[in-house]
Design a protein around this motif. Structure first.
Motif, PDB file in Angstrom:
ATOM      1  N   ARG A 176       0.840  -1.205   0.000  1.00  0.00           N
ATOM      2  CA  ARG A 176       0.000   0.000   0.000  1.00  0.00           C
ATOM      3  C   ARG A 176       0.871   1.249   0.000  1.00  0.00           C
ATOM      4  N   ALA A 177       1.949   1.237   0.771  1.00  0.00           N
ATOM      5  CA  ALA A 177       2.861   2.388   0.806  1.00  0.00           C
ATOM      6  C   ALA A 177       3.517   2.616  -0.548  1.00  0.00           C
ATOM      7  N   ALA A 178       3.650   1.537  -1.327  1.00  0.00           N
ATOM      8  CA  ALA A 178       4.245   1.646  -2.657  1.00  0.00           C
ATOM      9  C   ALA A 178       3.251   2.134  -3.707  1.00  0.00           C
ATOM     10  N   GLY A 179       1.995   2.284  -3.312  1.00  0.00           N
ATOM     11  CA  GLY A 179       1.005   2.813  -4.241  1.00  0.00           C
ATOM     12  C   GLY A 179      -0.054   1.834  -4.682  1.00  0.00           C
ATOM     13  N   ALA A 180      -0.020   0.605  -4.169  1.00  0.00           N
ATOM     14  CA  ALA A 180      -1.049  -0.366  -4.534  1.00  0.00           C
ATOM     15  C   ALA A 180      -2.395   0.050  -3.957  1.00  0.00           C
ATOM     16  N   TYR A 181      -3.410   0.000  -4.777  1.00  0.00           N
ATOM     17  CA  TYR A 181      -4.781   0.277  -4.332  1.00  0.00           C
ATOM     18  C   TYR A 181      -5.325  -0.897  -3.534  1.00  0.00           C
ATOM     19  N   GLY A 182      -4.946  -2.107  -3.966  1.00  0.00           N
ATOM     20  CA  GLY A 182      -5.430  -3.310  -3.317  1.00  0.00           C
ATOM     21  C   GLY A 182      -4.504  -4.466  -3.612  1.00  0.00           C
ATOM     22  N   VAL A 183      -4.922  -5.663  -3.214  1.00  0.00           N
ATOM     23  CA  VAL A 183      -4.108  -6.855  -3.436  1.00  0.00           C
ATOM     24  C   VAL A 183      -4.988  -7.989  -3.940  1.00  0.00           C
ATOM     25  N   ALA A 184      -4.353  -8.912  -4.646  1.00  0.00           N
ATOM     26  CA  ALA A 184      -5.020 -10.137  -5.094  1.00  0.00           C
ATOM     27  C   ALA A 184      -4.341 -11.328  -4.438  1.00  0.00           C
ATOM     28  N   VAL A 185      -5.136 -12.285  -3.988  1.00  0.00           N
ATOM     29  CA  VAL A 185      -4.596 -13.452  -3.298  1.00  0.00           C
ATOM     30  C   VAL A 185      -5.208 -14.723  -3.860  1.00  0.00           C
ATOM     31  N   VAL A 186      -4.431 -15.771  -3.760  1.00  0.00           N
ATOM     32  CA  VAL A 186      -4.911 -17.113  -4.079  1.00  0.00           C
ATOM     33  C   VAL A 186      -4.647 -17.993  -2.858  1.00  0.00           C
ATOM     34  N   GLY A 187      -3.395 -18.395  -2.689  1.00  0.00           N
ATOM     35  CA  GLY A 187      -3.045 -19.315  -1.618  1.00  0.00           C
ATOM     36  C   GLY A 187      -3.254 -18.775  -0.220  1.00  0.00           C
ATOM     37  N   ALA A 188      -3.147 -17.459  -0.048  1.00  0.00           N
ATOM     38  CA  ALA A 188      -3.325 -16.883   1.286  1.00  0.00           C
ATOM     39  C   ALA A 188      -4.688 -17.223   1.862  1.00  0.00           C
ATOM     40  N   LEU A 189      -5.683 -17.367   0.988  1.00  0.00           N
ATOM     41  CA  LEU A 189      -7.014 -17.740   1.455  1.00  0.00           C
ATOM     42  C   LEU A 189      -7.317 -19.209   1.207  1.00  0.00           C
TER      43      LEU A 189
END
Length: 208
Positions: A176-189
């Motif tokens: 987020r600090a790098a400018g990402a609006y959001g994140v996408a996950v697969v294995g984390a969930l």
């Protein structure tokens, strides 16, 4: 384009995974902040992709969550999804935009500023950027770009940047600090013993 949720859940259809069970756990927690990208294995039939996407659309609707379909844009249209996402080996972004129409959500994959700017110029409304960190979810990926790579892309475009690749709740603040609006996950969930709790941790990290 409709407002975009910050947490993107990509369906994990590998053997032994239950994408719908994960989705049912995540939806009551994330609600409209959840974007579900229906992705199936390359050898899955269009009928299998359609049946999964159709069920995902139905599950998302009561929570105001967004359903997109990766790659198979005809399936996105058939099930009434909000749009789709195309990778580097899929339809060109401009062609995908023509297929989906001007009002659909359309994401594209990018990992450096030049291709990112080109994708946006061709009609992408958001970008999936990565892999940010090492991941075993998908084979054949290039080297991770880290938060610095995300920052370079985010600085080159004016659309939401969704960081993907080995993302966990602990890594969200730096992204987020790098400018990402959001994140996408697969294995984390899909690999979590408690997907609802993991979803809550991700949402908290994204919205703090």
């Amino acid at each position: 384009m409709p407002s975009l949720g910050r947490l993107h859940l990509i369906t994990d259809t590998r053997p032994g995974r239950d994408p719908l069970a994960v989705l049912r756990a995540a939806l009551p927690v994330a609600r409209a902040e959840l974007v579900v990208q229906v992705r199936v294995e390359d050898d899955a039939t269009d009928r299998e992709a359609y049946e999964l996407a159709h069920r995902v659309v139905g599950l998302c609707r009561p929570y105001g969550a967004t359903c997109l379909v990766n790659d198979r844009l005809h399936v996105a249209l058939a099930v009434g999804a909000a749009g789709g996402h195309v990778g580097a080996e899929d339809l060109p972004v401009a062609a995908a935009r023509r297929v989906l129409g001007a009002d659909a959500v359309l994401g594209a994959t990018a990992r450096e500023p030049g291709s990112a700017a080109a994708a946006v110029a061709a009609g992408a409304g958001y970008l999936g950027v990565g892999p940010c960190h090492a991941t075993t979810t998908k084979s054949g990926l290039p080297d991770p770009i880290g938060p610095a790579g995300v920052r370079a892309v985010a600085g080159a475009v004016a659309v939401p940047v969704i960081a993907i690749g080995g993302v966990t709740a602990a890594s969200v603040p730096a992204l987020r600090a790098a400018g990402a609006y959001g994140v996408a996950v697969v294995g984390a969930l899909s690999g979590s013993p408690d997907p609802a709790r993991t979803t809550a941790e991700l949402i908290a990290a994204l919205t703090c």
